[in-house]
Design an enzyme around this catalytic site. Structure first.
Site, PDB file in Angstrom:
ATOM      1  N   ASN A  95       0.834  -1.208   0.000  1.00 19.82           N
ATOM      2  CA  ASN A  95       0.000   0.000   0.000  1.00 19.82           C
ATOM      3  C   ASN A  95       0.861   1.247   0.000  1.00 19.82           C
ATOM      4  OD1 ASN A  95      -2.014  -1.819   0.165  1.00 19.82           O
ATOM      5  ND2 ASN A  95      -2.489  -1.465   2.321  1.00 19.82           N
ATOM      6  N   ASP A 141      -0.518   4.098   0.968  1.00 18.79           N
ATOM      7  CA  ASP A 141      -1.061   4.981   2.016  1.00 18.79           C
ATOM      8  C   ASP A 141      -0.149   4.934   3.246  1.00 18.79           C
ATOM      9  OD1 ASP A 141      -1.933   2.967   4.006  1.00 18.79           O
ATOM     10  OD2 ASP A 141      -3.478   2.410   2.552  1.00 18.79           O
ATOM     11  N   SER A 170      -4.637  -9.780  -3.270  1.00 20.83           N
ATOM     12  CA  SER A 170      -5.059 -10.816  -4.215  1.00 20.83           C
ATOM     13  C   SER A 170      -3.867 -11.644  -4.679  1.00 20.83           C
ATOM     14  CB  SER A 170      -5.749 -10.160  -5.414  1.00 20.83           C
ATOM     15  OG  SER A 170      -4.844  -9.285  -6.055  1.00 20.83           O
ATOM     16  N   HIS A 211       5.747  -0.467  -2.825  1.00 17.95           N
ATOM     17  CA  HIS A 211       5.295   0.228  -4.039  1.00 17.95           C
ATOM     18  C   HIS A 211       5.329   1.752  -3.901  1.00 17.95           C
ATOM     19  CE1 HIS A 211       2.973  -3.645  -5.388  1.00 17.95           C
ATOM     20  NE2 HIS A 211       4.277  -3.731  -5.547  1.00 17.95           N
TER      21      HIS A 211
HETATM   22  P1  OAD Z   1      -6.106  -6.097  -4.932  1.00 15.47           P
HETATM   23  O1  OAD Z   1      -7.174  -5.092  -5.196  1.00 15.47           O
HETATM   24  O2  OAD Z   1      -5.569  -6.877  -6.068  1.00 15.47           O
HETATM   25  O3  OAD Z   1      -6.637  -7.156  -3.867  1.00 15.47           O
HETATM   26  C1  OAD Z   1      -7.317  -6.713  -2.712  1.00 15.47           C
HETATM   27  C2  OAD Z   1      -7.551  -7.907  -1.809  1.00 15.47           C
HETATM   28  O4  OAD Z   1      -8.141  -7.382  -0.626  1.00 15.47           O
HETATM   29  C3  OAD Z   1      -8.503  -8.955  -2.390  1.00 15.47           C
HETATM   30  O5  OAD Z   1      -7.940 -10.257  -2.219  1.00 15.47           O
HETATM   31  C4  OAD Z   1      -9.764  -8.773  -1.550  1.00 15.47           C
HETATM   32  O6  OAD Z   1     -10.466  -9.996  -1.328  1.00 15.47           O
HETATM   33  C5  OAD Z   1      -9.179  -8.255  -0.241  1.00 15.47           C
HETATM   34  N1  OAD Z   1     -10.128  -7.491   0.594  1.00 15.47           N
HETATM   35  C6  OAD Z   1     -11.225  -6.796   0.226  1.00 15.47           C
HETATM   36  N2  OAD Z   1     -11.822  -6.250   1.299  1.00 15.47           N
HETATM   37  C7  OAD Z   1     -11.066  -6.609   2.377  1.00 15.47           C
HETATM   38  C8  OAD Z   1     -11.156  -6.356   3.778  1.00 15.47           C
HETATM   39  N3  OAD Z   1     -12.134  -5.622   4.295  1.00 15.47           N
HETATM   40  N4  OAD Z   1     -10.221  -6.890   4.590  1.00 15.47           N
HETATM   41  C9  OAD Z   1      -9.196  -7.647   4.072  1.00 15.47           C
HETATM   42  N5  OAD Z   1      -9.081  -7.913   2.768  1.00 15.47           N
HETATM   43  C10 OAD Z   1      -9.992  -7.401   1.919  1.00 15.47           C
HETATM   44  O7  OAD Z   1      -4.951  -5.320  -4.138  1.00 15.47           O
HETATM   45  P2  OAD Z   1      -3.415  -5.728  -3.923  1.00 15.47           P
HETATM   46  O8  OAD Z   1      -3.262  -7.207  -3.887  1.00 15.47           O
HETATM   47  O9  OAD Z   1      -2.915  -4.944  -2.782  1.00 15.47           O
HETATM   48  O10 OAD Z   1       0.228  -1.589  -7.205  1.00 15.47           O
HETATM   49  O11 OAD Z   1      -2.785  -5.167  -5.257  1.00 15.47           O
HETATM   50  C11 OAD Z   1      -1.412  -5.203  -5.435  1.00 15.47           C
HETATM   51  C12 OAD Z   1      -0.929  -4.042  -6.249  1.00 15.47           C
HETATM   52  O12 OAD Z   1      -1.696  -3.925  -7.439  1.00 15.47           O
HETATM   53  C13 OAD Z   1      -1.108  -2.700  -5.583  1.00 15.47           C
HETATM   54  O13 OAD Z   1      -0.073  -2.398  -4.681  1.00 15.47           O
HETATM   55  C14 OAD Z   1      -1.123  -1.748  -6.737  1.00 15.47           C
HETATM   56  C15 OAD Z   1      -1.983  -2.528  -7.684  1.00 15.47           C
HETATM   57  O14 OAD Z   1      -1.820  -2.279  -9.023  1.00 15.47           O
HETATM   58  C16 OAD Z   1       0.605  -0.428  -7.760  1.00 15.47           C
HETATM   59  O15 OAD Z   1      -0.149   0.477  -8.030  1.00 15.47           O
HETATM   60  C17 OAD Z   1       2.076  -0.354  -8.040  1.00 15.47           C
END
Ligand code: OAD
Length: 233
Positions: free
Chosen positions: A90, A92, A177, A107
């Site tokens: 993140n 943030d 994810s 990131h």
């Molecule tokens: P994703 O949007 O791919 O995945 C978010 C995950 O959070 C999913 O597995 C959801 O099921 C889960 N989720 C949703 N609500 C939730 C909650 N209340 N509590 C816990 N989990 C929850 O986000 P990331 O895996 O972080 O990179 O994505 C990775 C990277 O892709 C980011 O850092 C960003 C993006 O492109 C850049 O911008 C460089």
């Protein structure tokens, strides 16, 4: 002093979802409304830097209104029992605002900008002056860009994140994810036999030994604290 076990926690966008910050790949996520290659890639920035600056200006406006949630705060509580290191995808600053001591941003960081050309210099933006544009420069006239690792760019902190992961006595993944590399590959560096937890309401496929807590961050972290500190309180 007694050495505390090392707890390494890898977090993704789901960690901040309950703070009102959109994830990327869920229904209604950011990448449904924006073309990632336009707003968050190296090529996109070269093509249309104004659009990229605007995208991150908007993210910053959203972030300053948000607050850490119970999940972020739970991770701080775990510092009483463990030597805690957070590796976050993140951008943030909610882990820091909750009070986590050791946070590594894979990131980049939304509240910072850096010079476009080397030698790179990083600046923290001041509240009240959070907007940047292709014309933004530092006091020496050097152009600035968001301190974000764009797609197609290297992830300089990955080596440090791997080192931490290799040292973990317990490894936890929260709210990601596991779709983006190299962050998703950290799991492969956990030493054999080290317990792994994964908190996510819609978890991705993970090896069978991983303890999956199918809950949101706040509830899931509360359960994690319960499981990890049983007998310690
Ligand atoms: P994703 O949007 O791919 O995945 C978010 C995950 O959070 C999913 O597995 C959801 O099921 C889960 N989720 C949703 N609500 C939730 C909650 N209340 N509590 C816990 N989990 C929850 O986000 P990331 O895996 O972080 O990179 O994505 C990775 C990277 O892709 C980011 O850092 C960003 C993006 O492109 C850049 O911008 C460089």
């Amino acid at each position: 002093m007694e050495n505390k076990p090392k707890l390494v926690i890898s977090t993704g966008a789901g960690m901040s979802a309950e703070s009102g910050i959109n994830t990327f790949r869920d229904n209604g996520g950011l990448w449904e409304n924006y073309d990632v290659m336009e707003v968050a890639s190296a090529e996109g920035f070269a093509r249309n830097p104004g659009l990229v600056h605007k995208f991150y200006n908007d993210r910053r406006k959203e972030l300053v209104k948000a607050h850490p949630n119970l999940g972020h705060m739970g991770l701080v509580e775990l510092e009483k029992y463990f030597d805690v290191y957070v590796i976050t995808q993140n951008v943030d600053d909610l882990h820091e605002r909750a009070g986590s001591k050791n946070v590594l941003h894979l990131h980049g960081e939304l509240m910072k900008v850096r010079t476009i050309n080397p030698p790179y210099k990083v600046y923290r933006l001041e509240e009240g002056n959070l907007e940047t544009s292709p014309e933004s420069t530092d006091s020496e006239g050097r152009h600035l860009r968001p301190h974000i690792v764009f797609f197609q760019e290297a992830v300089p902190e990955i080596e440090n994140a791997i080192k931490l992961t290799e040292q973990a006595d317990i490894f936890v993944v929260i709210g990601t994810s596991l779709a983006v590399y190299p962050a998703a590959s950290l799991l492969h560096y956990v030493r054999p036999g080290v317990p792994i937890y994964y908190i996510d309401p819609h978890p991705a496929a993970v090896p069978s030994g991983v303890r999956v807590i199918k809950k949101g961050a706040s509830e899931g972290v509360a359960q994690l604290i319960d499981e990890l500190t049983r007998g310690k309180k």
